[in-house]
Design a protein around this motif. Structure first.
Motif, mmCIF file in Angstrom:
data_model
loop_
_atom_site.group_PDB
_atom_site.id
_atom_site.type_symbol
_atom_site.label_atom_id
_atom_site.label_comp_id
_atom_site.label_asym_id
_atom_site.label_seq_id
_atom_site.Cartn_x
_atom_site.Cartn_y
_atom_site.Cartn_z
ATOM 1 N N ILE A 86 0.863 -1.183 0.000
ATOM 2 C CA ILE A 86 0.000 0.000 0.000
ATOM 3 C C ILE A 86 0.897 1.229 0.000
ATOM 4 C CG2 ILE A 86 -1.759 1.293 1.251
ATOM 5 C CD1 ILE A 86 -2.711 -1.292 2.491
ATOM 6 N N SER A 87 0.605 2.161 -0.894
ATOM 7 C CA SER A 87 1.394 3.401 -0.927
ATOM 8 C C SER A 87 0.911 4.325 0.177
ATOM 9 C CB SER A 87 1.236 4.090 -2.292
ATOM 10 O OG SER A 87 -0.124 4.410 -2.535
ATOM 11 N N HIS A 88 1.844 4.886 0.940
ATOM 12 C CA HIS A 88 1.506 5.777 2.056
ATOM 13 C C HIS A 88 1.723 7.226 1.607
ATOM 14 C CE1 HIS A 88 1.125 2.681 5.247
ATOM 15 N NE2 HIS A 88 1.949 2.020 4.461
ATOM 16 N N ASP A 89 0.640 7.909 1.253
ATOM 17 C CA ASP A 89 0.756 9.301 0.806
ATOM 18 C C ASP A 89 -0.098 10.244 1.643
ATOM 19 O OD1 ASP A 89 -1.690 8.490 -0.003
ATOM 20 O OD2 ASP A 89 -1.416 8.906 -2.134
ATOM 21 N N GLY A 90 -0.613 9.753 2.760
ATOM 22 C CA GLY A 90 -1.385 10.616 3.647
ATOM 23 C C GLY A 90 -2.863 10.667 3.346
ATOM 24 N N THR A 91 -3.310 9.942 2.322
ATOM 25 C CA THR A 91 -4.736 9.924 1.989
ATOM 26 C C THR A 91 -5.175 8.478 1.823
ATOM 27 O OG1 THR A 91 -4.497 9.928 -0.427
ATOM 28 C CG2 THR A 91 -4.394 12.058 0.711
ATOM 29 N N LEU A 92 -6.494 8.289 1.657
ATOM 30 C CA LEU A 92 -7.038 6.947 1.402
ATOM 31 C C LEU A 92 -7.232 6.703 -0.087
ATOM 32 C CD1 LEU A 92 -9.680 6.666 4.270
ATOM 33 C CD2 LEU A 92 -7.384 5.693 4.166
ATOM 34 N N ASP A 93 -6.717 7.633 -0.917
ATOM 35 C CA ASP A 93 -6.821 7.486 -2.366
ATOM 36 C C ASP A 93 -5.643 6.640 -2.855
ATOM 37 O OD1 ASP A 93 -7.395 7.688 -4.995
ATOM 38 O OD2 ASP A 93 -6.786 9.774 -5.220
ATOM 39 N N LYS A 94 -5.791 5.328 -2.749
ATOM 40 C CA LYS A 94 -4.685 4.431 -3.034
ATOM 41 C C LYS A 94 -5.059 3.490 -4.183
ATOM 42 C CE LYS A 94 -3.520 4.694 1.847
ATOM 43 N NZ LYS A 94 -2.593 5.792 1.659
ATOM 44 N N SER A 95 -4.070 2.722 -4.628
ATOM 45 C CA SER A 95 -4.279 1.833 -5.756
ATOM 46 C C SER A 95 -4.962 0.545 -5.312
ATOM 47 C CB SER A 95 -2.931 1.510 -6.415
ATOM 48 O OG SER A 95 -2.073 0.904 -5.466
ATOM 49 N N ASP A 96 -5.294 -0.296 -6.293
ATOM 50 C CA ASP A 96 -5.912 -1.585 -5.993
ATOM 51 C C ASP A 96 -4.946 -2.445 -5.182
ATOM 52 O OD1 ASP A 96 -7.680 -0.449 -7.688
ATOM 53 O OD2 ASP A 96 -7.586 -1.986 -9.236
ATOM 54 N N ILE A 97 -5.502 -3.300 -4.339
ATOM 55 C CA ILE A 97 -4.679 -4.225 -3.564
ATOM 56 C C ILE A 97 -5.279 -5.624 -3.660
ATOM 57 C CG2 ILE A 97 -3.954 -2.432 -1.946
ATOM 58 C CD1 ILE A 97 -5.842 -3.755 0.103
ATOM 59 N N THR A 98 -4.491 -6.603 -3.250
ATOM 60 C CA THR A 98 -4.935 -7.990 -3.200
ATOM 61 C C THR A 98 -4.745 -8.518 -1.792
ATOM 62 O OG1 THR A 98 -4.332 -8.366 -5.511
ATOM 63 C CG2 THR A 98 -4.616 -10.311 -4.120
ATOM 64 N N ILE A 99 -5.803 -9.084 -1.232
ATOM 65 C CA ILE A 99 -5.753 -9.713 0.085
ATOM 66 C C ILE A 99 -5.598 -11.218 -0.115
ATOM 67 C CG2 ILE A 99 -6.962 -10.129 2.254
ATOM 68 C CD1 ILE A 99 -6.180 -7.253 1.909
ATOM 69 N N THR A 100 -4.602 -11.811 0.508
ATOM 70 C CA THR A 100 -4.375 -13.253 0.429
ATOM 71 C C THR A 100 -4.569 -13.843 1.818
ATOM 72 O OG1 THR A 100 -2.734 -12.899 -1.317
ATOM 73 C CG2 THR A 100 -2.761 -15.056 -0.255
ATOM 74 N N MET A 101 -5.411 -14.872 1.921
ATOM 75 C CA MET A 101 -5.699 -15.457 3.224
ATOM 76 C C MET A 101 -5.903 -16.959 3.091
ATOM 77 S SD MET A 101 -9.527 -13.813 3.653
ATOM 78 C CE MET A 101 -9.658 -14.332 5.355
ATOM 79 N N ALA A 102 -5.668 -17.655 4.185
ATOM 80 C CA ALA A 102 -5.822 -19.104 4.202
ATOM 81 C C ALA A 102 -7.302 -19.478 4.134
ATOM 82 C CB ALA A 102 -5.182 -19.676 5.466
ATOM 83 N N PHE A 103 -7.557 -20.664 3.596
ATOM 84 C CA PHE A 103 -8.920 -21.170 3.546
ATOM 85 C C PHE A 103 -9.417 -21.514 4.954
ATOM 86 C CE2 PHE A 103 -7.877 -22.552 -0.951
ATOM 87 C CZ PHE A 103 -8.682 -21.591 -1.526
ATOM 88 N N GLY A 104 -10.731 -21.541 5.095
ATOM 89 C CA GLY A 104 -11.336 -21.935 6.355
ATOM 90 C C GLY A 104 -12.064 -20.826 7.077
ATOM 91 N N SER A 105 -12.000 -19.604 6.543
ATOM 92 C CA SER A 105 -12.688 -18.479 7.180
ATOM 93 C C SER A 105 -14.100 -18.328 6.611
ATOM 94 C CB SER A 105 -11.905 -17.183 6.957
ATOM 95 O OG SER A 105 -11.964 -16.798 5.596
ATOM 96 N N GLU A 106 -14.848 -17.371 7.166
ATOM 97 C CA GLU A 106 -16.206 -17.119 6.672
ATOM 98 C C GLU A 106 -16.200 -16.590 5.246
ATOM 99 O OE1 GLU A 106 -14.877 -15.905 9.418
ATOM 100 O OE2 GLU A 106 -16.269 -15.927 11.121
#
Length: 272
Positions: free
Chosen positions: A41-61
């Motif tokens: 995530i780019s830290h520029d002081g705002t929430l106007d950031k680029s797309d991201i990808t969340i990677t997580m293990a199986f087994g959650s809701e």
């Protein structure tokens, strides 16, 4: 019924942080430890950031949420960042990214990957232009359409379910064809959440509905709301009721039905 909240952290112990609910009131949410990470995530002081990808293990809701078919509601995502050992407050654990989840996929490592876009994509999204067209551009049951959704909805129950075909306990009658392009709504029998599907076809006798997508959490006896569709022409608009003034909704028709079908500037011999 709103989804979640689903709260995870990449540490080794649960973290409880106050979060504002839908009414703006602070609510303590426990973020459970889970194998999860996000792309840079780019830290520029705002929430106007680029797309991201969340990677997580199986087994959650989240597995069931995106299983075979996406959820009927928008799934928002907020990422908080802080240091273990600090007091868990809004100042020490601020939001560094806000947006929504658009899709889910499995990677080669048998993990779930969630593609996410920032909230700025909704803010910067251009509005739809009003075109010169025969068909009505209004969103059905929207503020400009003004058709009554309640008047276009009938209650039924499920008699049986076969994949994406639902047999009703009572026929939709002679007006069954009007429900093509409409919506089928029910409460998921597993978790009580609202499910919405588009009606792609209705059998001639009005007893069987085919929907787009899977019939998740649907079983015999489940109450249904069958909502009539619209072909966005004058014939369809006449079949709906004005939610404000009553009577046919044709007065709110947004198209231009009297557009000439022949171009007066085209090359055409006037003698034959």
């Amino acid at each position: 019924m709103p989804l979640g909240p689903f709260a995870y952290n990449n540490g080794e112990a649960p973290i409880t942080r106050p979060v504002l609910d839908a009414n703006g009131n602070p609510v303590n949410i426990q973020f459970d430890p889970w194998p999860i990470k996000n792309s840079n995530i780019s830290h520029d002081g705002t929430l106007d950031k680029s797309d991201i990808t969340i990677t997580m293990a199986f087994g959650s809701e989240m597995d069931d949420l995106f299983l075979a078919y996406p959820p009927s509601q928008v799934v928002n995502l907020t990422i908080f960042e802080g240091h273990i050992g600090d007091d868990v407050t809004e100042e020490n654990f601020p939001a560094i990214w806000m947006g929504r989840i658009t899709s889910s996929a499995d990677n080669d490592s048998n993990e779930q990957e969630l593609s996410c876009v920032p909230v700025s994509t909704s803010i910067k999204r251009p509005g739809l232009r009003r075109n010169y067209q025969v068909g009505c551009p209004h969103v059905l049951f929207g503020d400009q359409c003004r058709a009554s959704k309640a008047a276009a909805t009938v209650a039924r129950q499920v008699a049986s379910v076969t994949r994406n075909k639902i047999t009703l306990d009572t026929t939709l009658g002679d007006t069954a064809s009007r429900y093509v392009g409409g919506l089928l709504q029910w409460a998921n029998s597993d978790n009580g959440r609202k499910e919405l599907r588009t009606i792609s076809s209705v059998r001639a006798d009005g007893l069987e509905i085919t929907i787009r997508g899977i019939a998740r959490g649907l079983a015999a006896g489940t109450p249904l709301s069958v909502i009539r569709g619209c072909n966005h022409l004058m014939t369809g608009c006449n079949q709906h009721t004005d939610s404000v003034a009553g009577g046919p909704n044709i007065k709110n028709y947004g198209g231009q039905p009297w557009i000439p079908l022949e171009n007066p500037l085209s090359q055409k011999n006037q003698f034959y």
